[in-house]
Design a protein around this motif. Structure first.
Motif, PDB file in Angstrom:
ATOM      1  N   THR A   1     -17.736 -24.735 -60.200  1.00  0.00           N
ATOM      2  CA  THR A   1     -17.926 -25.224 -58.821  1.00  0.00           C
ATOM      3  C   THR A   1     -19.326 -25.820 -58.772  1.00  0.00           C
ATOM      4  N   TYR A   2     -19.417 -27.048 -59.233  1.00  0.00           N
ATOM      5  CA  TYR A   2     -20.693 -27.683 -59.563  1.00  0.00           C
ATOM      6  C   TYR A   2     -21.700 -27.634 -58.420  1.00  0.00           C
ATOM      7  N   SER A   3     -21.258 -27.897 -57.200  1.00  0.00           N
ATOM      8  CA  SER A   3     -22.187 -28.052 -56.081  1.00  0.00           C
ATOM      9  C   SER A   3     -22.955 -26.770 -55.760  1.00  0.00           C
ATOM     10  N   SER A   4     -22.439 -25.633 -56.170  1.00  0.00           N
ATOM     11  CA  SER A   4     -23.093 -24.371 -55.836  1.00  0.00           C
ATOM     12  C   SER A   4     -24.066 -23.894 -56.909  1.00  0.00           C
TER      13      SER A   4
ATOM     14  N   ARG B   1     -28.721 -35.201 -58.623  1.00  0.00           N
ATOM     15  CA  ARG B   1     -27.363 -34.741 -58.870  1.00  0.00           C
ATOM     16  C   ARG B   1     -26.399 -35.473 -57.968  1.00  0.00           C
ATOM     17  N   ASP B   2     -25.190 -35.685 -58.481  1.00  0.00           N
ATOM     18  CA  ASP B   2     -24.100 -36.274 -57.716  1.00  0.00           C
ATOM     19  C   ASP B   2     -22.976 -35.251 -57.733  1.00  0.00           C
ATOM     20  N   ASN B   3     -22.826 -34.532 -56.633  1.00  0.00           N
ATOM     21  CA  ASN B   3     -21.847 -33.449 -56.606  1.00  0.00           C
ATOM     22  C   ASN B   3     -20.416 -33.974 -56.671  1.00  0.00           C
ATOM     23  N   ALA B   4     -20.169 -35.134 -56.117  1.00  0.00           N
ATOM     24  CA  ALA B   4     -18.823 -35.697 -56.158  1.00  0.00           C
ATOM     25  C   ALA B   4     -18.401 -36.016 -57.589  1.00  0.00           C
TER      26      ALA B   4
ATOM     27  N   SER C   1     -28.909 -26.100 -55.336  1.00  0.00           N
ATOM     28  CA  SER C   1     -27.690 -26.516 -54.646  1.00  0.00           C
ATOM     29  C   SER C   1     -27.979 -27.275 -53.365  1.00  0.00           C
TER      30      SER C   1
ATOM     31  N   LYS D   1     -19.870 -34.540 -60.200  1.00  0.00           N
ATOM     32  CA  LYS D   1     -20.248 -33.389 -61.035  1.00  0.00           C
ATOM     33  C   LYS D   1     -21.185 -33.831 -62.163  1.00  0.00           C
TER      34      LYS D   1
ATOM     35  N   SER E   1     -30.336 -29.529 -53.297  1.00  0.00           N
ATOM     36  CA  SER E   1     -31.014 -30.733 -53.809  1.00  0.00           C
ATOM     37  C   SER E   1     -32.527 -30.670 -53.723  1.00  0.00           C
TER      38      SER E   1
END
Length: 122
Positions: free
Chosen positions: A28-31, A71-74, A53, A76, A55
């Motif tokens: 769950t990359y964004s976390s 980082r680009d959460n969309a 998380s 990953k 940024s």
């Protein structure tokens, strides 16, 4: 299966630029806190930059003002824009992911990539 795959390394002359990428899968990359580490021959591995998380970013003094982590959460994907490279930046660069915080030590990160080589010539 969790994978972190780095790319973008290469050989450049001093003063040049490179952009590293790290694509994550299986988390769950964004976390996660994401970080870039590097290790030069005969030296200890050091954390170069990290982004949490939210940024929020932090940099080693040796790269501050020259490197930018993002980082680009969309997608990953983690990035490291490296400008004004110097020979001392020559190292293997690794990305790493941590669930519980932005730790300073490599072994505190849950997942780690295989690395991409950066070589800067004078």
């Amino acid at each position: 299966q969790v994978l972190l795959v780095e790319s973008g390394g290469g050989s450049v002359q001093a003063g040049g630029s490179l952009r590293l990428s790290c694509v994550a899968s299986g988390i769950t990359y964004s976390s996660y806190c994401m970080a870039w580490f590097r290790q030069a021959p005969g030296k200890e591995r050091e954390r170069v930059a990290r982004v949490d998380s939210g940024s929020i970013t932090s940099y080693a003094d040796s790269v501050k003002g020259r490197f930018t982590i993002s980082r680009d959460n969309a997608k990953k994907t983690l990035y490291l824009q490296m400008n004004s490279l110097i020979p001392e930046d020559t190292a293997m660069y690794y990305c790493a992911a941590a669930r519980t915080g932005c730790w300073r030590r490599w072994d505190e990160y849950n997942y780690r990539g295989q690395g991409t080589q950066v070589t800067v010539s004078s």
